[in-house]
Design an enzyme around this catalytic site. Structure first.
Site, mmCIF file in Angstrom:
data_model
loop_
_atom_site.group_PDB
_atom_site.id
_atom_site.type_symbol
_atom_site.label_atom_id
_atom_site.label_comp_id
_atom_site.label_asym_id
_atom_site.label_seq_id
_atom_site.Cartn_x
_atom_site.Cartn_y
_atom_site.Cartn_z
ATOM 1 N N LYS A 75 0.940 -1.126 0.030
ATOM 2 C CA LYS A 75 -0.018 -0.043 0.016
ATOM 3 C C LYS A 75 0.875 1.297 0.115
ATOM 4 O O LYS A 75 1.908 1.391 0.824
ATOM 5 C CB LYS A 75 -1.028 0.033 1.330
ATOM 6 C CG LYS A 75 -2.022 1.166 1.447
ATOM 7 C CD LYS A 75 -2.853 0.921 2.453
ATOM 8 C CE LYS A 75 -3.946 1.927 2.581
ATOM 9 N NZ LYS A 75 -4.688 1.608 3.788
ATOM 10 N N SER A 150 -9.682 1.740 2.612
ATOM 11 C CA SER A 150 -8.883 2.392 1.664
ATOM 12 C C SER A 150 -7.703 1.548 1.084
ATOM 13 O O SER A 150 -7.055 1.678 -0.022
ATOM 14 C CB SER A 150 -7.944 3.257 2.442
ATOM 15 O OG SER A 150 -7.251 2.856 3.595
ATOM 16 N N SER A 174 -9.726 -0.709 6.826
ATOM 17 C CA SER A 174 -9.415 -0.771 5.535
ATOM 18 C C SER A 174 -8.742 -1.779 4.986
ATOM 19 O O SER A 174 -8.114 -1.980 3.684
ATOM 20 C CB SER A 174 -8.354 0.508 5.325
ATOM 21 O OG SER A 174 -8.975 1.740 5.041
HETATM 22 N N1 GLN Z 1 -13.247 3.937 5.817
HETATM 23 C C1 GLN Z 1 -12.550 4.216 7.090
HETATM 24 C C2 GLN Z 1 -12.173 5.755 7.312
HETATM 25 O O1 GLN Z 1 -12.315 6.363 6.036
HETATM 26 C C3 GLN Z 1 -11.282 3.478 7.594
HETATM 27 C C4 GLN Z 1 -10.269 3.826 6.749
HETATM 28 C C5 GLN Z 1 -9.000 3.106 7.087
HETATM 29 O O2 GLN Z 1 -9.161 1.979 7.782
HETATM 30 N N2 GLN Z 1 -7.873 3.645 6.872
HETATM 31 O O3 GLN Z 1 -11.658 6.234 8.129
#
Ligand code: GLN
Length: 483
Positions: A75, A150, A174
């Site tokens: 990532k 994400s 994410s």
């Molecule tokens: N979708 C969640 C957010 O936008 C989690 C994102 C993540 O785990 N990095 O905060």
């Protein structure tokens, strides 16, 4: 079967038995990437040639211990020495770190081969990978749908067989949510199990690095390499790292599994509920004891998360001021305007929304009403889990309330998008480990089941997940990407 279709453990086997070379593996994946990447768009940066050069060195040495000679994707908010780390943001579009993150150093040490950096929502803020400043990634199962986020690039890359495994990060879901959307396995470890050094922070008290792979065994193999103490990260705990792989075969006989009724309400799609209930039946058949429980404060987890995570993000992102890293606005004629214009230009809309929300929640006069209150809710969520774990070993829930949605469906509606995290966020609030594994299809799209355990009990999660996998076929389903 093509080489690029093989999971990590079989590639390892083939390398060790002398059947194939690492150079052949990298060539096969390079070929696969050239066929499908134009459609999926999982990667921000690719370095197949670098991986090929390293593969040649690995082949020369032989031995093939650990993950030697196996390619992977990372990532793009995990720092890589000499390779761009953009966080999918204009802010860091040309940022080249001078050091490797701890987890990258670990993978380099074992001689795994970095193929490239995968797409994400800008600074990991989002659930669809549509918030990338560069381009959206597509779900390999249905190219008009999101891969989740994400870590959407990482999940899509594994699902499309562009690399056999990836690392992602999980702050509120994410890793697990994109794993569920793309039909792969995703592990979010206990907070403190894996070093965060060199991982660009979003919400430091919630972030963890974890693994996305085709199956549970691969996940255990990779996790064994990245887990463990790092004196350079004060939140990384010095506890023994068990042998995750040899624990896999222990089965679920006598293991007590709870399913919380709140997680089967909360707007969860009927077919997803049915698939997870069916999976629970399977676990019961395999010898587990399955019972319903309650986690009464679940509905408060999401609003509390969306105060705490932005609050921490607003502090963490203060470092991007045009002076220390990345983009700088050169038009401004004084330093204050330079800060404002740099941040105004280089951050995307969602990142700005979070910074504003977080700054507001932390401001004097509102701190007690919002930030402090959210911290108290966090404590309640945690004690809900403690109570259940006093009598149960694992908790099983759906990973997401819905199947993957159409690209663009929610971009104008951040709240609906935030709702997508409703089943994953509580785990981060309590610092627990959890895994999403494929457990069915609905309308041709993959579904995920989430398995949660006590802190540092990842082994037990993988043991149960592996037993399930050995007795079902869901993990071997894959998208039919036409090439
Ligand atoms: N979708 C969640 C957010 O936008 C989690 C994102 C993540 O785990 N990095 O905060």
């Amino acid at each position: 079967m093509n080489l690029w279709d093989f999971p990590v453990y079989l590639l390892q086997h083939k390398l060790q038995s002398g059947e194939i070379s690492s150079v052949e593996i990298v060539r096969a994946f390079r070929e696969r990437i050239s066929q499908v990447e134009g459609k999926v768009k999982a990667f921000i940066t690719l370095d197949e040639e670098g991986a090929l050069r390293e593969a040649a060195r690995v082949d020369q040495e032989g031995g093939y211990t650990g993950l030697a000679g196996i390619p992977y994707g990372l990532k793009d908010l995990i720092c890589t020495r000499g390779m761009k780390t953009t966080c999918a943001s204009r802010m860091l579009e040309d940022f080249i770190p001078v050091y490797d993150a701890f987890v990258v150093a670990k993978l380099r040490e074992t001689r795994a081969l970095l193929m490239g950096k995968t797409n994400l929502d800008e600074f990991a803020m989002g659930s669809s990978t549509e918030q990338s400043a560069f381009f959206p990634t597509r779900n390999p199962w249905a190219l008009d749908r999101v891969p989740g986020g994400s870590s959407g690039g990482s999940a899509a890359a594994v699902s499309a067989r562009e690399v056999p495994f990836c690392l992602g990060t999980d702050t509120g879901g994410s890793i697990r949510q994109p794993a569920a959307y793309c039909g792969v396995v995703g592990l979010k470890p206990t907070y403190g199990r894996v070093s965060r050094r060199g991982v660009v922070p979003y919400a430091s008290s919630l972030d963890q690095v974890g693994v996305l792979a085709q199956n549970v065994r691969d996940c255990a193999l990779v996790f064994s390499i990245i887990a463990g103490h790092d004196p350079g990260d004060t939140t990384c705990v010095n506890v023994p790292v068990p042998d995750f792989v040899s624990a896999l075969d222990e089965g679920v006989k006598g293991i007590k599994i709870a399913y919380p009724r709140e997680y089967f309400a909360l707007g969860v799609d009927e077919e997803i509920k049915a698939a997870v209930m069916k999976s629970l039946k399977k676990l019961e058949e395999l010898g587990a004891i399955v019972e319903e429980v309650s986690l009464p404060h679940s509905e408060y987890a999401l609003p509390a998360y969306y105060l705490l995570a932005p609050a921490e993000a607003s502090a963490n992102l203060a470092r991007f001021d045009g002076v220390r890293y990345g983009y700088r606005d050169l038009e401004a004629d004084n330093v204050i305007d330079m800060f404002a214009q740099t941040r105004g230009t280089a951050f995307g809309a969602e990142v700005k929304r979070r910074i504003m929300l977080g700054t507001y929640a932390l401001s004097s006069g509102y701190y007690d009403a919002y930030y402090l209150k959210a911290l108290k809710v966090r404590r309640l969520i945690s004690s809900d889990f403690d109570k259940v774990f006093a009598s149960y070993d694992l908790i099983v829930t759906p990973t997401t309330p819905t199947p993957p949605f159409i690209i663009g469906a929610h971009v104008e509606d951040p709240i609906t998008l935030y709702m997508n995290d409703i089943l994953t966020v509580p785990v981060n609030m309590a610092g627990l480990p959890a895994m999403s594994i494929p457990c069915g299809l609905t309308r041709g799209l993959p579904l995920g089941m989430q398995i949660i355990a006590k802190p540092f009990a990842e082994s037990l999660i993988m043991q149960a997940a592996y037993a399930f996998e050995q007795n079902t076929e869901y993990h071997s389903m894959k998208p039919e990407l036409e090439v």
